[in-house]
Design an enzyme around this catalytic site. Structure first.
Site, PDB file in Angstrom:
ATOM      1  N   GLY A 128     -14.290 -21.662  -5.742  1.00  0.00           N
ATOM      2  CA  GLY A 128     -12.931 -22.210  -5.801  1.00  0.00           C
ATOM      3  C   GLY A 128     -12.486 -22.701  -4.443  1.00  0.00           C
ATOM      4  O   GLY A 128     -13.302 -23.166  -3.648  1.00  0.00           O
ATOM      5  N   CYS A 174      -5.288  -9.601   3.399  1.00  0.00           N
ATOM      6  CA  CYS A 174      -6.361  -8.717   3.883  1.00  0.00           C
ATOM      7  C   CYS A 174      -7.600  -9.442   4.399  1.00  0.00           C
ATOM      8  O   CYS A 174      -7.951  -9.301   5.568  1.00  0.00           O
ATOM      9  CB  CYS A 174      -6.743  -7.732   2.784  1.00  0.00           C
ATOM     10  SG  CYS A 174      -5.427  -6.536   2.469  1.00  0.00           S
ATOM     11  N   VAL A 177       0.826  -1.213   0.000  1.00  0.00           N
ATOM     12  CA  VAL A 177       0.000   0.000   0.000  1.00  0.00           C
ATOM     13  C   VAL A 177       0.861   1.265   0.000  1.00  0.00           C
ATOM     14  O   VAL A 177       0.629   2.187  -0.782  1.00  0.00           O
ATOM     15  CB  VAL A 177      -0.960  -0.014   1.212  1.00  0.00           C
ATOM     16  CG1 VAL A 177      -1.606   1.337   1.427  1.00  0.00           C
ATOM     17  CG2 VAL A 177      -2.034  -1.070   0.987  1.00  0.00           C
ATOM     18  N   LYS A 213      -3.590 -14.961  -5.255  1.00  0.00           N
ATOM     19  CA  LYS A 213      -4.408 -14.665  -6.428  1.00  0.00           C
ATOM     20  C   LYS A 213      -3.451 -14.323  -7.572  1.00  0.00           C
ATOM     21  O   LYS A 213      -2.250 -14.149  -7.322  1.00  0.00           O
ATOM     22  CB  LYS A 213      -5.397 -13.532  -6.153  1.00  0.00           C
ATOM     23  CG  LYS A 213      -4.751 -12.195  -5.883  1.00  0.00           C
ATOM     24  CD  LYS A 213      -5.814 -11.135  -5.817  1.00  0.00           C
ATOM     25  CE  LYS A 213      -5.211  -9.760  -5.678  1.00  0.00           C
ATOM     26  NZ  LYS A 213      -6.198  -8.714  -5.685  1.00  0.00           N
ATOM     27  N   GLY A 221      -7.898 -15.867   0.336  1.00  0.00           N
ATOM     28  CA  GLY A 221      -6.705 -15.860   1.186  1.00  0.00           C
ATOM     29  C   GLY A 221      -6.125 -14.470   1.138  1.00  0.00           C
ATOM     30  O   GLY A 221      -6.864 -13.495   1.012  1.00  0.00           O
ATOM     31  N   LYS A 224      -7.364 -11.565   7.748  1.00  0.00           N
ATOM     32  CA  LYS A 224      -7.059 -10.752   8.939  1.00  0.00           C
ATOM     33  C   LYS A 224      -8.150  -9.710   9.202  1.00  0.00           C
ATOM     34  O   LYS A 224      -8.491  -9.450  10.353  1.00  0.00           O
ATOM     35  CB  LYS A 224      -5.670 -10.126   8.801  1.00  0.00           C
ATOM     36  CG  LYS A 224      -5.652  -8.690   8.399  1.00  0.00           C
ATOM     37  CD  LYS A 224      -4.288  -8.070   8.451  1.00  0.00           C
ATOM     38  CE  LYS A 224      -4.209  -6.893   7.506  1.00  0.00           C
ATOM     39  NZ  LYS A 224      -5.152  -5.821   7.776  1.00  0.00           N
TER      40      LYS A 224
HETATM   41  P1  NAD Z   1       3.162  -4.673   4.081  1.00  0.00           P
HETATM   42  O1  NAD Z   1       3.484  -5.656   5.135  1.00  0.00           O
HETATM   43  O2  NAD Z   1       3.428  -4.996   2.641  1.00  0.00           O
HETATM   44  O3  NAD Z   1       3.910  -3.303   4.396  1.00  0.00           O
HETATM   45  C1  NAD Z   1       3.933  -2.719   5.656  1.00  0.00           C
HETATM   46  C2  NAD Z   1       5.251  -1.956   5.786  1.00  0.00           C
HETATM   47  O4  NAD Z   1       5.233  -1.234   7.009  1.00  0.00           O
HETATM   48  C3  NAD Z   1       6.471  -2.872   5.834  1.00  0.00           C
HETATM   49  O5  NAD Z   1       7.416  -2.476   4.847  1.00  0.00           O
HETATM   50  C4  NAD Z   1       7.036  -2.663   7.262  1.00  0.00           C
HETATM   51  O6  NAD Z   1       8.452  -2.741   7.298  1.00  0.00           O
HETATM   52  C5  NAD Z   1       6.533  -1.269   7.561  1.00  0.00           C
HETATM   53  N1  NAD Z   1       6.446  -0.984   8.993  1.00  0.00           N
HETATM   54  C6  NAD Z   1       5.899  -1.761   9.970  1.00  0.00           C
HETATM   55  N2  NAD Z   1       5.997  -1.147  11.152  1.00  0.00           N
HETATM   56  C7  NAD Z   1       6.589   0.041  10.928  1.00  0.00           C
HETATM   57  C8  NAD Z   1       6.966   1.130  11.759  1.00  0.00           C
HETATM   58  N3  NAD Z   1       6.723   1.081  13.081  1.00  0.00           N
HETATM   59  N4  NAD Z   1       7.581   2.190  11.211  1.00  0.00           N
HETATM   60  C9  NAD Z   1       7.812   2.238   9.886  1.00  0.00           C
HETATM   61  N5  NAD Z   1       7.482   1.228   9.019  1.00  0.00           N
HETATM   62  C10 NAD Z   1       6.879   0.155   9.546  1.00  0.00           C
HETATM   63  O7  NAD Z   1       1.619  -4.313   4.273  1.00  0.00           O
HETATM   64  P2  NAD Z   1       0.587  -3.808   3.167  1.00  0.00           P
HETATM   65  O8  NAD Z   1       0.060  -4.979   2.416  1.00  0.00           O
HETATM   66  O9  NAD Z   1       1.147  -2.647   2.444  1.00  0.00           O
HETATM   67  O10 NAD Z   1      -0.600  -3.325   4.116  1.00  0.00           O
HETATM   68  C11 NAD Z   1      -0.482  -2.155   4.916  1.00  0.00           C
HETATM   69  C12 NAD Z   1      -1.863  -1.832   5.462  1.00  0.00           C
HETATM   70  O11 NAD Z   1      -2.758  -1.530   4.372  1.00  0.00           O
HETATM   71  C13 NAD Z   1      -2.521  -2.960   6.237  1.00  0.00           C
HETATM   72  O12 NAD Z   1      -3.293  -2.439   7.271  1.00  0.00           O
HETATM   73  C14 NAD Z   1      -3.426  -3.615   5.198  1.00  0.00           C
HETATM   74  O13 NAD Z   1      -4.505  -4.285   5.770  1.00  0.00           O
HETATM   75  C15 NAD Z   1      -3.874  -2.423   4.400  1.00  0.00           C
HETATM   76  N6  NAD Z   1      -4.272  -2.718   3.022  1.00  0.00           N
HETATM   77  C16 NAD Z   1      -3.562  -3.600   2.282  1.00  0.00           C
HETATM   78  C17 NAD Z   1      -3.940  -3.853   0.974  1.00  0.00           C
HETATM   79  C18 NAD Z   1      -3.189  -4.857   0.139  1.00  0.00           C
HETATM   80  O14 NAD Z   1      -3.713  -5.238  -0.918  1.00  0.00           O
HETATM   81  N7  NAD Z   1      -2.011  -5.278   0.513  1.00  0.00           N
HETATM   82  C19 NAD Z   1      -5.039  -3.184   0.405  1.00  0.00           C
HETATM   83  C20 NAD Z   1      -5.712  -2.250   1.185  1.00  0.00           C
HETATM   84  C21 NAD Z   1      -5.332  -2.017   2.496  1.00  0.00           C
END
Ligand code: NAD
Length: 433
Positions: free
Chosen positions: A253, A260, A11, A320, A257, A263
């Protein structure tokens, strides 16, 4: 605008690169120093179509920078997005340690007004705690606002989703925060839903929970189809043409998973319980989802009989298509269950093998789909990548020990495969599969 994004994962990187592309000056920060050092060298920590080029282009134009210092990110921006991970604790609760840590670090480094925006997916009322944490630690007199702007991008099409969203949700408590976010998102032509922070937080959890419910619903229907010989694909089409229902997320299917849905469902059930409401419906959605993997496993056993020492060619590891993300991928769970029964696994995935190698033991990783088929007792489809839809089936047939395809994603036409001499097992297609 000068913007910082704290948390440079799926994100954070995509939002940062897209905000830069829209003409803002962006600092993407992360506390993972190695990750930031690698990105600075042009090595992407994730695979997301188009992201590498977008980042390179915006670095070149001087609009995008990376840093492992939260202090630098805070100093260099008026708007700070929090995009750190919010994983599940063992009891399903969202682990908000990262959010609190970032809020604290923002607070101690603020010297002027900042708008702090939750982009991570968080339980309702997290905004209240972020505000409290910042108030507790910020220097007296420094003004700030907190807002919620949940992200709806999907891995695999993240850039397009960010640039062309169905809607943008903004939860605010002040006119100033509303104006800043409205201006920031002005270049994107999408309906802006402006609401309070709690409602914005809930929109994200409720949306993901609803989509997961749709998937489990059609999977439950697929079980009935299997029992009576009806075709779930036709049922889904017939349902989805109703505009009130829609076609998307009605794909039967092996279940959902990813990082998102599992959790976020857990976190939504957990926060509901804390607030005194038992979200039974969502517990059922989870149950159907895990049964679906067990059901697929049973189908494999029913056709292979003894699993021990059978070689299974597996296509697809990511949760996916079009992503290398294997977090909570149903494929990994099914592979581990097969290995536990003594199966030998030959697997191929177009982009998730690097990550899968770190977590799967004893799997032979193949360089393409055909090598996964070579000498295998069956071919098992676990992720619906497009390239698997276009296999040369005469080649597949020659390479397999037995012409048997077990399709956990319903990507093939049963009649066509049967005509070519395959035994074809799929999900909820009755006599067809
Ligand atoms: P991710 O694990 O890919 O990235 C999170 C990043 O945050 C990591 O690089 C980690 O090192 C960093 N981080 C963690 N703690 C930290 C801190 N204290 N200081 C600085 N950096 C820190 O996660 P993501 O998939 O990008 O998801 C992030 C959020 O967005 C989650 O809440 C997720 O539910 C939400 N989200 C994800 C998606 C998706 O498709 N991946 C879509 C919409 C929303």
């Amino acid at each position: 605008m000068n913007i910082s994004i704290i948390g440079s994962g799926y994100v954070g990187l995509v939002s940062g690169a897209c905000f830069a592309e829209l003409g803002n000056r962006v600092i993407c920060a992360d506390n993972d120093k190695q990750k930031i050092a690698a990105i600075k060298k042009g090595i992407m920590p994730i695979y997301e179509p188009g992201l590498e080029e977008l980042i390179a282009n915006n670095i070149k134009k001087g609009r995008l920078k990376f840093s492992s210092s939260i202090k630098e990110a805070v100093k260099g921006s008026e708007v700070i997005f929090i995009a750190v991970g919010t994983p599940s604790l063992d009891n399903g609760e969202a682990d908000l340690t990262g959010i609190e840590n970032v809020a604290y670090n923002i607070a101690i480094n603020m010297t002027s007004y900042h708008l702090i925006v939750e982009k991570s997916t968080v339980p309702v009322e997290t905004g209240k705690w972020v505000k409290q944490t910042i108030s507790n630690h910020a220097k007296g007199g420094v003004k700030f606002d907190v807002a919620s702007n949940p992200e709806f991008l999907r891995e695999g099409s993240a850039i397009n989703d960010f640039m062309h969203p169905d809607r943008i949700v903004v939860g605010v408590e002040s006119k100033k925060a509303e104006e800043i976010l409205t201006n920031l998102y002005k270049p994107l032509k999408a309906p802006l839903v402006i609401t309070d922070i709690k409602s914005a937080e809930l929109i994200k959890h409720a949306s993901n929970a609803f989509l997961a419910t749709k998937i489990s619903f059609i999977n439950a229907v697929s079980r009935i189809c299997d029992k009576v010989g009806a075709d779930v694909m036709e049922v889904a089409e017939g349902m989805g043409l109703d505009k009130r229902i829609g076609q998307s997320f009605l794909s039967p299917g092996i279940g959902y998973g990813g990082s998102c849905f599992p959790k976020d469902l857990d976190a939504f059930i957990n926060i509901s319980e804390k607030l005194g409401y038992d979200f039974e419906l969502l517990r059922a959605v989870k149950d159907v989802n895990s049964q679906q993997k067990e059901f697929m496993f049973k189908k494999i056993r029913d056709v292979l009989w003894i699993i021990k020492n059978k070689t299974i060619g597996v296509l697809g590891l990511s949760f996916k298509p079009n992503t290398d993300d294997i977090r909570n991928a149903p494929a990994l769970e099914i592979i581990r269950a097969l290995q536990a029964e003594g199966a030998k696994i030959k697997a191929y995935d177009p982009s998730a093998m690097k990550k899968a190698k770190e977590v799967l033991d004893g799997v032979t990783f193949c360089e393409d789909s055909y090598n996964a088929c070579r000498g295998s007792d069956c071919l098992l489809i676990l992720t619906e990548w497009d390239e698997f839809k276009e296999l040369d089936f005469s080649k597949v047939k020659k390479l397999l020990k037995r012409p048997l395809i077990i399709d956990g994603r319903n990507i093939y036409e049963p009649e066509a495969l049967k005509k070519m001499g395959f035994t074809y097992i799929c999900v909820g297609r009755g006599k067809r599969g």
